[in-house]
Design a protein around this motif. Sequence first.
Motif, PDB file in Angstrom:
ATOM      1  N   LEU A 104      -7.038   3.288   5.297  1.00 21.51           N
ATOM      2  CA  LEU A 104      -5.921   3.875   4.563  1.00 21.51           C
ATOM      3  C   LEU A 104      -5.030   4.569   5.577  1.00 21.51           C
ATOM      4  O   LEU A 104      -5.398   5.585   6.163  1.00 21.51           O
ATOM      5  CB  LEU A 104      -6.443   4.870   3.520  1.00 21.51           C
ATOM      6  CG  LEU A 104      -5.420   5.418   2.545  1.00 21.51           C
ATOM      7  CD1 LEU A 104      -4.805   4.307   1.706  1.00 21.51           C
ATOM      8  CD2 LEU A 104      -6.067   6.459   1.637  1.00 21.51           C
ATOM      9  N   LEU A 105      -3.844   3.994   5.800  1.00 20.74           N
ATOM     10  CA  LEU A 105      -2.947   4.492   6.837  1.00 20.74           C
ATOM     11  C   LEU A 105      -1.591   4.843   6.243  1.00 20.74           C
ATOM     12  O   LEU A 105      -1.137   4.218   5.285  1.00 20.74           O
ATOM     13  CB  LEU A 105      -2.753   3.441   7.925  1.00 20.74           C
ATOM     14  CG  LEU A 105      -4.014   3.002   8.670  1.00 20.74           C
ATOM     15  CD1 LEU A 105      -3.694   1.843   9.591  1.00 20.74           C
ATOM     16  CD2 LEU A 105      -4.613   4.157   9.441  1.00 20.74           C
ATOM     17  N   TYR A 106      -0.962   5.816   6.854  1.00 18.01           N
ATOM     18  CA  TYR A 106       0.367   6.225   6.424  1.00 18.01           C
ATOM     19  C   TYR A 106       1.402   5.236   6.954  1.00 18.01           C
ATOM     20  O   TYR A 106       1.441   4.922   8.137  1.00 18.01           O
ATOM     21  CB  TYR A 106       0.692   7.632   6.931  1.00 18.01           C
ATOM     22  CG  TYR A 106       2.002   8.147   6.416  1.00 18.01           C
ATOM     23  CD1 TYR A 106       2.123   8.566   5.094  1.00 18.01           C
ATOM     24  CD2 TYR A 106       3.114   8.206   7.242  1.00 18.01           C
ATOM     25  CE1 TYR A 106       3.333   9.035   4.613  1.00 18.01           C
ATOM     26  CE2 TYR A 106       4.325   8.674   6.772  1.00 18.01           C
ATOM     27  CZ  TYR A 106       4.429   9.086   5.450  1.00 18.01           C
ATOM     28  OH  TYR A 106       5.628   9.539   4.973  1.00 18.01           O
ATOM     29  N   ASP A 107       2.231   4.744   6.049  1.00 14.72           N
ATOM     30  CA  ASP A 107       3.298   3.818   6.402  1.00 14.72           C
ATOM     31  C   ASP A 107       4.614   4.591   6.400  1.00 14.72           C
ATOM     32  O   ASP A 107       5.095   5.002   5.343  1.00 14.72           O
ATOM     33  CB  ASP A 107       3.342   2.666   5.392  1.00 14.72           C
ATOM     34  CG  ASP A 107       4.423   1.647   5.694  1.00 14.72           C
ATOM     35  OD1 ASP A 107       5.169   1.815   6.679  1.00 14.72           O
ATOM     36  OD2 ASP A 107       4.522   0.670   4.923  1.00 14.72           O
ATOM     37  N   GLU A 108       5.160   4.788   7.584  1.00 15.23           N
ATOM     38  CA  GLU A 108       6.395   5.573   7.701  1.00 15.23           C
ATOM     39  C   GLU A 108       7.579   4.893   7.026  1.00 15.23           C
ATOM     40  O   GLU A 108       8.486   5.564   6.543  1.00 15.23           O
ATOM     41  CB  GLU A 108       6.711   5.847   9.174  1.00 15.23           C
ATOM     42  CG  GLU A 108       5.702   6.776   9.805  1.00 15.23           C
ATOM     43  CD  GLU A 108       5.982   7.040  11.273  1.00 15.23           C
ATOM     44  OE1 GLU A 108       7.091   6.718  11.740  1.00 15.23           O
ATOM     45  OE2 GLU A 108       5.086   7.572  11.938  1.00 15.23           O
ATOM     46  N   PHE A 109       7.580   3.572   6.975  1.00 11.38           N
ATOM     47  CA  PHE A 109       8.682   2.846   6.355  1.00 11.38           C
ATOM     48  C   PHE A 109       8.740   3.106   4.848  1.00 11.38           C
ATOM     49  O   PHE A 109       9.794   3.375   4.294  1.00 11.38           O
ATOM     50  CB  PHE A 109       8.555   1.343   6.633  1.00 11.38           C
ATOM     51  CG  PHE A 109       9.652   0.530   6.023  1.00 11.38           C
ATOM     52  CD1 PHE A 109      10.927   0.538   6.573  1.00 11.38           C
ATOM     53  CD2 PHE A 109       9.408  -0.240   4.895  1.00 11.38           C
ATOM     54  CE1 PHE A 109      11.948  -0.212   6.007  1.00 11.38           C
ATOM     55  CE2 PHE A 109      10.422  -0.994   4.329  1.00 11.38           C
ATOM     56  CZ  PHE A 109      11.694  -0.976   4.881  1.00 11.38           C
TER      57      PHE A 109
END
Length: 149
Positions: A104-109
């Motif tokens: 689970l990763l943060y997507d800056e876009f």
Amino acid sequence: MISSNKALMLVNNVSSEINKLISLTKKGDFSEIDENIGYDETSQEERLLENEIYKVLEDLDSINRKIKYLQLPIMEQGQLKKNKQGRFVLGDHEFHCGETIEVLLYDEFSNRYDWSISRMEHNGKDYYASGNSDRCLNKVTARIREYQN
């Protein structure tokens, strides 16, 4: 617009048809495809068709494996931690290079957290999720599915 559940149901129907096609044309790893589909080896056009159908069948087989993977239940979910051997663990599962992992990763876009299917890899110094070698995995939320190759 259709729901994700409806889309998955339709994808399952496609998967069933892919299985039928592959069972008719494939012996093992597609290396014997010409024994299951009739081609005139003296025809350049038919040799082209043989090569292209071979590639399409490999792609369909890959798609089918992805469909099957997405249907597997989640076996374990939690925060990754390093054990004494320097390997990441999730519950009782110790990861090794090449294993599938979902992180689970943060997507800056999109400005949100999203699950990403990846593989555990090692760069000679530390483990990382493929495609995310710059992110430290310690305490990252991860999950694994019931069965993995």
